[in-house]
Design a protein around this motif. Structure first.
Motif, short mmCIF file in Angstrom:
data_model
loop_
_atom_site.label_atom_id
_atom_site.label_comp_id
_atom_site.label_asym_id
_atom_site.label_seq_id
_atom_site.Cartn_x
_atom_site.Cartn_y
_atom_site.Cartn_z
N TYR A 46 0.83 -1.20 0.00
CA TYR A 46 0.00 0.00 0.00
C TYR A 46 0.87 1.25 0.00
CZ TYR A 46 -3.29 3.55 1.64
OH TYR A 46 -4.04 4.70 1.77
N LEU A 47 1.90 1.25 0.84
CA LEU A 47 2.76 2.42 0.94
C LEU A 47 3.53 2.66 -0.35
CD1 LEU A 47 3.62 4.65 2.82
CD2 LEU A 47 5.43 3.16 3.71
N ARG A 48 3.97 1.58 -0.97
CA ARG A 48 4.66 1.73 -2.27
C ARG A 48 3.74 2.37 -3.31
NH1 ARG A 48 9.36 -0.90 -3.72
NH2 ARG A 48 10.35 -2.24 -2.15
N ASP A 49 2.50 1.90 -3.37
CA ASP A 49 1.55 2.46 -4.31
C ASP A 49 1.29 3.94 -4.02
OD1 ASP A 49 1.29 0.08 -5.64
OD2 ASP A 49 -0.58 -0.51 -4.66
N LEU A 50 1.17 4.27 -2.73
CA LEU A 50 0.90 5.65 -2.34
C LEU A 50 2.05 6.57 -2.74
CD1 LEU A 50 -0.87 7.73 -0.90
CD2 LEU A 50 0.23 7.05 1.26
N VAL A 51 3.26 6.15 -2.45
CA VAL A 51 4.42 6.96 -2.80
C VAL A 51 4.54 7.09 -4.31
CG1 VAL A 51 6.94 7.06 -2.74
CG2 VAL A 51 5.65 6.51 -0.66
N GLY A 52 4.25 6.02 -5.04
CA GLY A 52 4.26 6.10 -6.49
C GLY A 52 3.24 7.10 -7.02
N TYR A 53 2.09 7.15 -6.38
CA TYR A 53 1.06 8.11 -6.78
C TYR A 53 1.53 9.54 -6.50
CZ TYR A 53 -3.25 10.84 -6.56
OH TYR A 53 -4.21 11.80 -6.74
N TRP A 54 2.13 9.76 -5.32
CA TRP A 54 2.65 11.09 -5.01
C TRP A 54 3.71 11.52 -6.03
CZ3 TRP A 54 3.61 10.11 0.90
CH2 TRP A 54 2.40 10.26 1.59
N ALA A 55 4.54 10.57 -6.42
CA ALA A 55 5.65 10.91 -7.31
C ALA A 55 5.19 11.15 -8.75
CB ALA A 55 6.70 9.80 -7.28
N ASP A 56 4.29 10.32 -9.25
CA ASP A 56 4.00 10.37 -10.69
C ASP A 56 2.51 10.49 -11.03
OD1 ASP A 56 6.68 10.13 -11.65
OD2 ASP A 56 6.63 8.02 -11.04
N GLY A 57 1.62 10.44 -10.05
CA GLY A 57 0.19 10.50 -10.35
C GLY A 57 -0.48 11.77 -9.88
N TYR A 58 -0.06 12.28 -8.75
CA TYR A 58 -0.72 13.45 -8.15
C TYR A 58 -0.33 14.71 -8.91
CZ TYR A 58 -2.37 16.73 -4.61
OH TYR A 58 -3.02 17.74 -3.95
N ASP A 59 -1.32 15.49 -9.31
CA ASP A 59 -1.08 16.71 -10.07
C ASP A 59 -1.17 17.92 -9.14
OD1 ASP A 59 -0.96 18.84 -11.82
OD2 ASP A 59 -2.39 18.01 -13.25
N TRP A 60 -0.03 18.30 -8.56
CA TRP A 60 -0.05 19.42 -7.64
C TRP A 60 -0.48 20.71 -8.32
CZ3 TRP A 60 -0.81 21.40 -3.22
CH2 TRP A 60 -0.49 22.73 -2.98
N ARG A 61 -0.03 20.93 -9.54
CA ARG A 61 -0.37 22.18 -10.22
C ARG A 61 -1.87 22.32 -10.41
NH1 ARG A 61 3.65 25.29 -8.87
NH2 ARG A 61 5.65 24.77 -9.85
N ALA A 62 -2.56 21.23 -10.65
CA ALA A 62 -4.02 21.29 -10.78
C ALA A 62 -4.66 21.69 -9.46
CB ALA A 62 -4.57 19.94 -11.25
N GLN A 63 -4.15 21.12 -8.34
CA GLN A 63 -4.68 21.48 -7.03
C GLN A 63 -4.36 22.93 -6.69
OE1 GLN A 63 -6.72 19.48 -5.32
NE2 GLN A 63 -6.51 18.09 -7.06
N GLU A 64 -3.15 23.34 -7.02
CA GLU A 64 -2.72 24.72 -6.77
C GLU A 64 -3.64 25.69 -7.50
OE1 GLU A 64 1.73 26.04 -6.42
OE2 GLU A 64 1.11 26.22 -8.51
N ALA A 65 -3.94 25.39 -8.76
CA ALA A 65 -4.83 26.26 -9.54
C ALA A 65 -6.23 26.29 -8.96
CB ALA A 65 -4.88 25.78 -10.99
N ARG A 66 -6.67 25.16 -8.43
CA ARG A 66 -8.01 25.11 -7.83
C ARG A 66 -8.07 26.00 -6.59
NH1 ARG A 66 -11.28 20.26 -5.03
NH2 ARG A 66 -13.37 21.02 -5.45
N PHE A 67 -7.05 25.92 -5.74
CA PHE A 67 -7.00 26.79 -4.57
C PHE A 67 -6.97 28.26 -5.00
CE2 PHE A 67 -5.86 23.12 -2.00
CZ PHE A 67 -6.35 23.46 -0.75
N ASN A 68 -6.15 28.54 -5.99
CA ASN A 68 -5.99 29.93 -6.42
C ASN A 68 -7.21 30.48 -7.12
OD1 ASN A 68 -3.40 30.23 -5.35
ND2 ASN A 68 -2.40 29.50 -7.21
N GLY A 69 -8.19 29.63 -7.37
CA GLY A 69 -9.45 30.10 -7.92
C GLY A 69 -10.32 30.80 -6.89
N PHE A 70 -9.91 30.73 -5.62
CA PHE A 70 -10.63 31.39 -4.53
C PHE A 70 -9.78 32.53 -3.98
CE2 PHE A 70 -12.23 27.06 -4.66
CZ PHE A 70 -13.60 27.24 -4.56
N PRO A 71 -10.40 33.63 -3.54
CA PRO A 71 -9.62 34.72 -2.93
C PRO A 71 -8.97 34.23 -1.63
CG PRO A 71 -11.84 35.45 -3.53
CD PRO A 71 -11.82 33.96 -3.66
N GLN A 72 -7.66 34.40 -1.54
CA GLN A 72 -6.89 33.98 -0.36
C GLN A 72 -6.12 35.17 0.20
OE1 GLN A 72 -4.81 29.97 -1.00
NE2 GLN A 72 -5.18 30.70 -3.07
#
Length: 214
Positions: A46-72
């Motif tokens: 499970y941990l190997r799969d999770l780390v693999g997702y963090w490294a190559d699956g998770y799209d931080w820039r997409a999340q960053e853009a979503r946050f930045n869509g709200f006034p902060q």
């Protein structure tokens, strides 16, 4: 001394993201007893799969853009840097509402509900149920921090929120409870939430229409 409120935008340097991916890919994995599964902690597959997702699956820039869509914004309260979302309703008479996340969590929990809360008319709801929403990152989480001193418990964390309707997502609603118990006349939403929690024995969500002006 309190500081001014400044606009805030998330913009993590690409070098930091590249460094994180490199460190994830260089993880030195431990051995695991045959068939141990979750008996001694997180299961290795499970941990190997999770780390693999963090490294190559998770799209931080997409999340960053979503946050930045709200006034902060960011400010300093009680010597602590505090990051928060402040989304005003198009309804001029909307009720101010602070929504607080739990331990550990982030204001990202609320991104899907900010629209319906601030603009219920656009989501098929009653405009009388609209809120001006403030969603602060609890000190020590997200971009509120790092903390610089001890003693930031529930009362101290909740003190800056006094005088606003409040809904909490913490597992036990401890910040909301502290506010309600200390300032019952100023937190009707917290009051209704806690009454429901006492009756059911379970944490409850704040339903649309709970808070009404006198």
């Amino acid at each position: 001394m309190e500081s001014s409120i400044a606009p805030f935008r998330i913009d993590i340097p690409q070098a930091d993201l590249d460094d994180l991916r490199d460190r994830l890919l260089r993880t030195r994995w431990p051995d695991e007893l045959p068939g141990a599964d979750w008996d001694y902690g997180v299961a290795l597959p499970y941990l190997r799969d999770l780390v693999g997702y963090w490294a190559d699956g998770y799209d931080w820039r997409a999340q960053e853009a979503r946050f930045n869509g709200f006034p902060q914004f960011s400010t300093v309260i009680d010597g602590q840097r505090v990051h928060f979302l402040h989304v005003r309703s198009p309804e001029p008479d909307a009720t101010p509402l602070i929504i607080t996340h739990g331990w550990p969590s982030t204001v990202g929990d609320f991104l899907d509900i900010i629209g319906p809360l601030t603009d219920p008319r656009a989501h098929g709801g009653d405009p009388a149920d609209a809120f001006h929403v403030v969603a602060p990152s609890v000190p020590g989480f997200g971009f509120s921090g790092p903390t610089r001193d001890r003693g930031r418990g529930t009362r101290r964390t909740g003190a800056p929120h006094r005088g606003r309707a409040q809904a909490g997502r913490e597992e036990r609603g401890v910040v909301v409870r502290a506010l309600r118990l200390r300032h019952p006349d100023e937190h009707p939403a917290a009051d209704r939430r806690l009454r429901a929690q006492r009756l059911t024995g379970r944490p409850t969500r704040l339903e649309p229409g709970v808070v009404r002006r006198p």
